[in-house]
Design a protein around this motif. Structure first.
Motif, PDB file in Angstrom:
ATOM      1  N   TYR A  46     118.171  18.679 -17.390  1.00 26.71           N
ATOM      2  CA  TYR A  46     119.469  17.839 -16.925  1.00 26.71           C
ATOM      3  C   TYR A  46     120.653  18.064 -17.893  1.00 26.71           C
ATOM      4  O   TYR A  46     120.618  18.000 -19.015  1.00 26.71           O
ATOM      5  CB  TYR A  46     118.836  16.331 -17.199  1.00 26.71           C
ATOM      6  CG  TYR A  46     117.601  16.106 -16.512  1.00 26.71           C
ATOM      7  CD1 TYR A  46     117.429  15.673 -15.295  1.00 26.71           C
ATOM      8  CD2 TYR A  46     116.304  16.484 -17.102  1.00 26.71           C
ATOM      9  CE1 TYR A  46     116.199  15.265 -14.550  1.00 26.71           C
ATOM     10  CE2 TYR A  46     115.096  16.234 -16.403  1.00 26.71           C
ATOM     11  CZ  TYR A  46     115.230  15.650 -15.207  1.00 26.71           C
ATOM     12  OH  TYR A  46     113.936  15.564 -14.478  1.00 26.71           O
ATOM     13  N   LYS A  64     113.408  15.505 -19.795  1.00 26.13           N
ATOM     14  CA  LYS A  64     112.777  13.988 -19.560  1.00 26.13           C
ATOM     15  C   LYS A  64     111.648  13.698 -20.492  1.00 26.13           C
ATOM     16  O   LYS A  64     110.701  14.675 -20.630  1.00 26.13           O
ATOM     17  CB  LYS A  64     112.258  13.995 -17.980  1.00 26.13           C
ATOM     18  CG  LYS A  64     111.792  12.548 -17.797  1.00 26.13           C
ATOM     19  CD  LYS A  64     111.866  12.404 -16.161  1.00 26.13           C
ATOM     20  CE  LYS A  64     110.608  12.931 -15.887  1.00 26.13           C
ATOM     21  NZ  LYS A  64     110.096  12.672 -14.468  1.00 26.13           N
ATOM     22  N   VAL A  73     114.551  11.409 -12.294  1.00 24.65           N
ATOM     23  CA  VAL A  73     116.084  11.197 -12.919  1.00 24.65           C
ATOM     24  C   VAL A  73     116.927  11.972 -11.889  1.00 24.65           C
ATOM     25  O   VAL A  73     116.323  13.328 -11.673  1.00 24.65           O
ATOM     26  CB  VAL A  73     116.037  11.801 -14.410  1.00 24.65           C
ATOM     27  CG1 VAL A  73     117.660  11.841 -14.619  1.00 24.65           C
ATOM     28  CG2 VAL A  73     115.279  11.131 -15.070  1.00 24.65           C
ATOM     29  N   ASP A  77     122.831   9.178 -12.216  1.00 25.93           N
ATOM     30  CA  ASP A  77     122.198   8.205 -13.227  1.00 25.93           C
ATOM     31  C   ASP A  77     122.629   7.977 -14.576  1.00 25.93           C
ATOM     32  O   ASP A  77     123.250   9.025 -14.826  1.00 25.93           O
ATOM     33  CB  ASP A  77     120.382   8.681 -13.351  1.00 25.93           C
ATOM     34  CG  ASP A  77     119.595   8.146 -12.287  1.00 25.93           C
ATOM     35  OD1 ASP A  77     119.728   7.037 -12.147  1.00 25.93           O
ATOM     36  OD2 ASP A  77     118.600   8.970 -11.909  1.00 25.93           O
ATOM     37  N   VAL A  79     121.681   7.109 -18.079  1.00 28.53           N
ATOM     38  CA  VAL A  79     120.371   7.237 -18.945  1.00 28.53           C
ATOM     39  C   VAL A  79     120.799   7.141 -20.537  1.00 28.53           C
ATOM     40  O   VAL A  79     121.752   7.259 -20.880  1.00 28.53           O
ATOM     41  CB  VAL A  79     119.698   8.771 -18.771  1.00 28.53           C
ATOM     42  CG1 VAL A  79     119.369   8.823 -17.362  1.00 28.53           C
ATOM     43  CG2 VAL A  79     120.560   9.720 -19.272  1.00 28.53           C
ATOM     44  N   ILE A  95     115.936  12.573 -22.526  1.00 28.12           N
ATOM     45  CA  ILE A  95     116.215  11.203 -21.792  1.00 28.12           C
ATOM     46  C   ILE A  95     114.807  10.273 -22.005  1.00 28.12           C
ATOM     47  O   ILE A  95     113.899  10.698 -21.509  1.00 28.12           O
ATOM     48  CB  ILE A  95     116.295  11.644 -20.467  1.00 28.12           C
ATOM     49  CG1 ILE A  95     117.414  12.540 -19.979  1.00 28.12           C
ATOM     50  CG2 ILE A  95     116.571  10.186 -19.558  1.00 28.12           C
ATOM     51  CD1 ILE A  95     117.546  13.079 -18.733  1.00 28.12           C
ATOM     52  N   ILE A  98     116.060   5.091 -18.206  1.00 30.50           N
ATOM     53  CA  ILE A  98     116.919   5.265 -17.027  1.00 30.50           C
ATOM     54  C   ILE A  98     117.520   3.890 -16.685  1.00 30.50           C
ATOM     55  O   ILE A  98     116.860   2.924 -16.667  1.00 30.50           O
ATOM     56  CB  ILE A  98     116.229   5.630 -15.656  1.00 30.50           C
ATOM     57  CG1 ILE A  98     115.440   7.110 -15.935  1.00 30.50           C
ATOM     58  CG2 ILE A  98     117.230   5.724 -14.406  1.00 30.50           C
ATOM     59  CD1 ILE A  98     114.604   7.572 -14.843  1.00 30.50           C
TER      60      ILE A  98
END
Length: 359
Positions: A46, A64, A73, A77, A79, A95, A98
């Motif tokens: 991400y 994640k 995700v 978003d 986060v 992450i 969320i």
């Protein structure tokens, strides 16, 4: 013979494959987590913007956390991330939370697919990019996107491209009366420039681009459209550093080829807002939308149905005493044709959703 005596050397404990840490339902609070904006997703990694809008804004790569499970995700978003958030080469953050989503734009593969796919989150405006020609506009595709925007609580903006190839007036007249904002753009090449005795490339000229910028200013907007309508070309004009790949339309099928493979958030110049470019789509399933809410996306039809239809009317093509049929018959000429298209489009969507529920 005397029985054998056992001692502790005869006892062999089986190792714990999950480690020796005791299991607990308590999760870490991650009080040191920092806020970030998801700007792109690429094969389980991400791309984040940590501290968006601040003086210490930086780009971070993250994964994640396992504790999020299958929760998806998506681009847009907000986060919370922990770990190495320096943004240094080779660093990887995690992450862990969320944030609450203000809007969620969804679609399914078709009207019978029960699995919905979240496209983007926290966008306030859906920009439906449609070419006036090459390829020909698909009004039912536009209607589906309007329904999806309505269901997500987003504003809908219809952006008509290639106005140099066809008259935009019919589509403008079709959508402006139902509250869909419309902008019209066209692109052309000017005369070639002469510099240092050599002929340079022709200058690209845009009409209507300032109108698009004005409607995107200060907002987060997601652009959708089927392949070949000029969506990536428009993004490159709005964000010169985007360098989104562009494609052409197949002469045989009349369809464009996919050039964008994933959604990506791009900041407009001078931090005037955000645009989220999405891959071109050839269908926009609405299996996630309840049939009762479909009519609400057609404001002109909804007002007629509310005031004149009998209680319990399904508004389908075979519905007895449906006031929409009478409303169509009251008009003449081009206006009647427009009403017929609107009612037919709504009923096709309604029939598709009803069929998927019964499947």
């Amino acid at each position: 013979m005397s029985p054998r005596r056992y001692d502790e050397s005869d006892v062999r404990s089986r190792p714990n494959p999950r480690g020796s840490r005791p299991r607990t339902k308590q999760r870490p609070g991650h009080e040191d987590a920092v806020e970030a904006l998801v700007t792109g997703v690429d094969r389980g990694r991400y791309h984040l913007l940590v501290g968006p809008g601040g003086d210490d804004e930086r780009v971070v790569l993250a994964m994640k956390a396992r504790e999020l499970g299958r929760e998806r995700v998506v681009c847009g978003d907000r986060v919370d991330v922990v770990g190495d958030t320096s943004g240094a080469t080779g660093s990887l953050a995690r992450i862990v939370r969320i944030g609450e989503r203000s809007t969620v734009l969804r679609r399914t593969a078709d009207d019978t697919d029960p699995v919905e796919r979240v496209i983007v989150a926290n966008a306030g405006q859906l920009v439906i990019v449609t070419a006036l020609a090459d390829p020909e506009p698909r009004t039912r595709m536009i209607d589906r996107c309007v329904v999806a925007a309505y269901d997500a609580g987003m504003d809908a903006l219809l952006c008509l491209t290639k106005a140099d190839l066809a008259d935009p007036a019919p589509l403008v007249a079709l959508y402006e009366p139902i509250g869909v904002d419309v902008v019209v753009t066209s692109r052309s090449r000017g005369d070639a420039t002469i510099a240092a005795g050599a002929v340079g490339e022709a200058e690209e000229r845009w009409d209507g681009l300032d109108d698009v910028r004005a409607r995107l200013a200060g907002r987060t907007s997601v652009l959708v459209g089927h392949s070949g309508v000029g969506k990536s070309t428009l993004v490159n004009a709005l964000v010169p550093d985007a360098r989104r790949a562009t494609g052409s339309v197949n002469d045989v099928t009349g369809r464009g080829r996919h050039t964008s493979s994933s959604a990506v958030a791009l900041r407009l110049p001078e931090r005037a807002g955000w645009v989220i470019d999405t891959p071109g789509v050839r269908s926009f399933g609405l299996a996630h939308v309840q049939p009762d809410s479909l009519l609400g996306a057609f404001a002109d039809l909804a007002s007629v149905a509310t005031e004149r239809c009998p209680r319990g009317c399904s508004h389908a093509a075979d519905a007895p005493d449906c006031a929409l049929d009478e409303w169509v018959a009251e008009a003449e000429g081009p206006e009647r044709e427009q009403r017929e298209v609107r009612v037919d489009s709504m009923r096709r969507l309604l029939a598709a959703r009803t069929a998927s529920d019964q499947a």
